[in-house]
Design an enzyme around this catalytic site. Structure first.
Site, PDB file in Angstrom:
ATOM      1  N   TYR A   1      43.304 -51.384  -1.639  1.00 63.02           N
ATOM      2  CA  TYR A   1      43.509 -50.727  -2.922  1.00 63.02           C
ATOM      3  C   TYR A   1      43.040 -51.601  -4.079  1.00 63.02           C
ATOM      4  O   TYR A   1      43.162 -52.822  -4.027  1.00 63.02           O
ATOM      5  CB  TYR A   1      44.999 -50.412  -3.112  1.00 63.02           C
ATOM      6  CG  TYR A   1      45.543 -49.434  -2.107  1.00 63.02           C
ATOM      7  CD1 TYR A   1      44.707 -48.517  -1.477  1.00 63.02           C
ATOM      8  CD2 TYR A   1      46.894 -49.404  -1.789  1.00 63.02           C
ATOM      9  CE1 TYR A   1      45.207 -47.612  -0.562  1.00 63.02           C
ATOM     10  CE2 TYR A   1      47.405 -48.503  -0.874  1.00 63.02           C
ATOM     11  CZ  TYR A   1      46.550 -47.614  -0.259  1.00 63.02           C
ATOM     12  OH  TYR A   1      47.048 -46.714   0.640  1.00 63.02           O
TER      13      TYR A   1
ATOM     14  N   GLU B   1      71.707 -44.438  -4.574  1.00 63.53           N
ATOM     15  CA  GLU B   1      71.307 -43.092  -4.992  1.00 63.53           C
ATOM     16  C   GLU B   1      71.772 -42.762  -6.407  1.00 63.53           C
ATOM     17  O   GLU B   1      71.326 -41.773  -6.987  1.00 63.53           O
ATOM     18  CB  GLU B   1      71.858 -42.053  -4.004  1.00 63.53           C
ATOM     19  CG  GLU B   1      71.173 -42.126  -2.645  1.00 63.53           C
ATOM     20  CD  GLU B   1      71.812 -41.193  -1.611  1.00 63.53           C
ATOM     21  OE1 GLU B   1      73.044 -40.962  -1.718  1.00 63.53           O
ATOM     22  OE2 GLU B   1      71.096 -40.702  -0.734  1.00 63.53           O
TER      23      GLU B   1
END
Ligand SMILES: [Zn+2]
Ligand SMILES: [Zn+2]
Length: 401
Positions: free
Chosen positions: A304, A381
Site C-alpha cells: 500500500y 463497544e
C-alpha cells in the site's frame, strides 16, 4: 433546524443496540480476503430497509450504497472495511469467532457496524443533505488491495454527475483510550513494500570454503549493510524502516549451501523516500554480492502507498470530534504509524482523512492492552455510537452549508 452534535450523538446512542448486534453478528462469522459472501449478505440485509441505491462489486464482495440528499450537491464518501484476519481468537468473548483460525482481530466488524449506523442516521436526515453520501464497504483491506479493486470498478464515479470529492474513514484501536479520537494532517500511515532476495553462490564442503562460493557471510554482510543504509542514507525527518524478517540458508554443519534466502519489509512516509529506499536496498544487496563474486536476485513487491491525510480534512475531523466527544477526547496524533492501510488509494485520489477511534476495554491500560491483530484483542463497544455519530457528522458537515 440542522441536527446538532448533541442530537446526533443521542440518536446514535438510542440506536446502540442495533449497532452492537450487527457488530457481534459479523464478529461471530469472520471471513478473509476479497470474497466475503456471508459478510456481504449481512451488509446487504442491513442496507435493505434504507433509502439507498446499492451496487455490489464484480471482482470482489464489495458493497457500495448511495444516499441521495434532498438537494443536489457534491458527493462525500465514508469507508468501512469488512475483512478479518487468519488468527485463532482467544478473547473469551461470548460472541467470539465461530470460525477456527479466523478472527476480526483488526476490528473491521466494528467499522461496518458504525458505517451502517451512520447510514441510518443520515437517511433520517436526508432533508438536510445537499448532495450524496457514498458508503464504501470494502473487502480485502488486510493486504489484498480491496480498495484498489473498488476504484478500478468506478467507485469514485458511482454518482456520475458528481464524482466523489471528499472521503473519511475511521479505524478502531484497542490501544487508545476508549472514546478518544486521534488524527493528524499529512502522513497518517506508512507505505509498506515487501522484498525478497536470493544470494546465489556455489555449494561445497564446509572444510574447503575457498573451493565453494559461500552465500552465508554475504547474506550476513547484506543484513548489516542495510542497518547502515538506514542510519546513513535516510533523513531522520523523512524516516524509513528496513527490516530483515526472514533469513534461511543451509541444512547441516559440514555443507556450504548454494543459496541464502532473505526477505523483509520497507516502510516509508513519502513517495520519494519510498522509491529511494527500495532502490538503495537493491543496490546495496546486489553490489555486496558482486563484490564477493556472487549474484543476488532481488525482487520487490509494492504494497500500500502512504496514507496521507489532507490537512483541511484532518482539521475538520478534529473539530467535529471535539463537538461530539468534548475538548479532551480528541487530539492530533504526534506521529504516524508505520503500519499501512489501503484507504491510502482513496486518499491518493480525493482529499480526505482517516482517524483512529480509541476502544481500549475497561480495566485495561492502553499502553499494555492487546493490540489490533492480537489473538487476545478486545474492543470496547461503548464508543461505537460515538463513531456512528462521527461518520454521520462528517458527511453532514460536508453536505450542508
Ligand atoms: Zn489490520
Ligand atoms: Zn484494519
Amino acid at each position: 433546524m440542522p441536527t446538532s452534535a448533541a442530537e446526533l450523538l443521542s440518536a446514535a446512542y438510542n440506536d446502540a443496540d442495533r449497532t452492537i448486534d450487527l457488530r457481534r453478528r459479523l464478529h461471530r462469522e469472520p471471513e478473509i480476503g476479497l470474497h466475503l459472501p456471508k459478510t456481504q449478505a449481512t451488509v446487504l440485509e442491513a442496507f435493505a430497509d434504507l433509502p439507498v441505491e446499492v451496487t455490489t462489486g464484480t471482482s470482489t464482495s464489495s458493497v457500495v450504497a448511495v444516499l441521495r440528499g434532498a438537494r443536489p450537491g457534491p458527493t462525500y464518501l465514508l469507508r468501512g472495511d469488512m475483512d478479518a484476519l487468519p488468527v485463532q481468537e482467544d478473547s473469551g468473548l461470548p460472541f467470539a469467532s465461530q470460525v477456527p483460525g479466523v478472527m476480526h482481530a483488526c476490528g473491521h466488524d466494528t467499522h461496518v457496524a458504525m458505517l451502517l449506523g451512520s447510514a441510518r442516521l443520515l437517511a433520517e436526515r436526508r432533508d438536510e443533505l445537499a448532495g450524496q453520501v457514498v458508503f464504501m464497504v470494502q473487502p480485502g483491506e488486510e493486504g489484498f488491495h480491496g480498495a484498489r479493486y473498488m476504484l478500478e470498478e468506478g467507485l469514485l464515479d458511482v454518482v456520475p454527475e458528481a464524482p466523489v470529492s471528499g472521503a473519511f474513514a475511521l479505524h478502531i484501536s484497542s490501544t487508545l483510550a476508549s472514546g478518544s479520537l486521534s488524527v493528524r494532517p499529512g502522513p497518517m500511515m506508512a507505505a509498506a513494500d515487501q522484498w525478497r532476495m536470493v544470494v546465489r553462490g556455489r555449494g561445497g564442503h564446509a572444510s574447503e570454503p575457498h573451493a565453494a562460493a559461500d552465500p552465508i557471510p554475504v547474506a550476513a554482510e547484506i543484513v548489516l549493510a542495510l542497518q547502515s543504509l538506514v542510519t546513513r542514507r535516510v533523513d531522520v525527518f523523512d524516516p524509513a524502516v528496513v527490516t530483515v524478517a526472514h533469513i534461511e540458508a543451509g541444512s547441516t554443519n559440514n555443507v556450504i549451501p548454494d543459496t541464502a534466502f532473505l526477505e523483509g519489509t520497507i516502510r516509508t512516509l513519502s513517495a520519494g523516500q519510498r522509491a529511494d529506499v527500495v532502490a538503495a536496498v537493491r543496490r546495496v544487496a546486489t553490489h555486496i554480492g558482486a563484490a564477493h563474486g556472487l549474484e543476488v536476485e532481488f525482487e520487490h513487491e509494492e504494497g500500500y502507498p502512504v496514507t496521507v491525510n489532507d490537512p483541511g480534512a484532518a482539521a475538520r475531523v478534529l473539530e467535529t470530534a471535539t463537538e461530539l466527544l468534548g475538548p479532551n477526547a480528541s487530539r492530533v496524533a504526534p506521529v504516524p504509524l508505520m503500519g499501512a492501510e489501503d484507504f491510502s488509494y482513496v486518499l491518493q485520489r480525493v482529499p480526505g482523512a482517516m482517524a483512529w477511534l480509541g476502544a481500549c476495554p475497561p480495566g485495561l491500560e492502553p499502553a499494555t492492552a492487546p493490540g489490533n491483530h492480537s489473538n487476545l484483542v478486545v474492543f470496547d463497544e461503548e464508543p461505537l455510537p460515538a463513531g456512528v455519530a462521527l461518520y454521520a457528522a462528517m458527511a453532514l458537515r460536508a453536505l450542508t452549508n
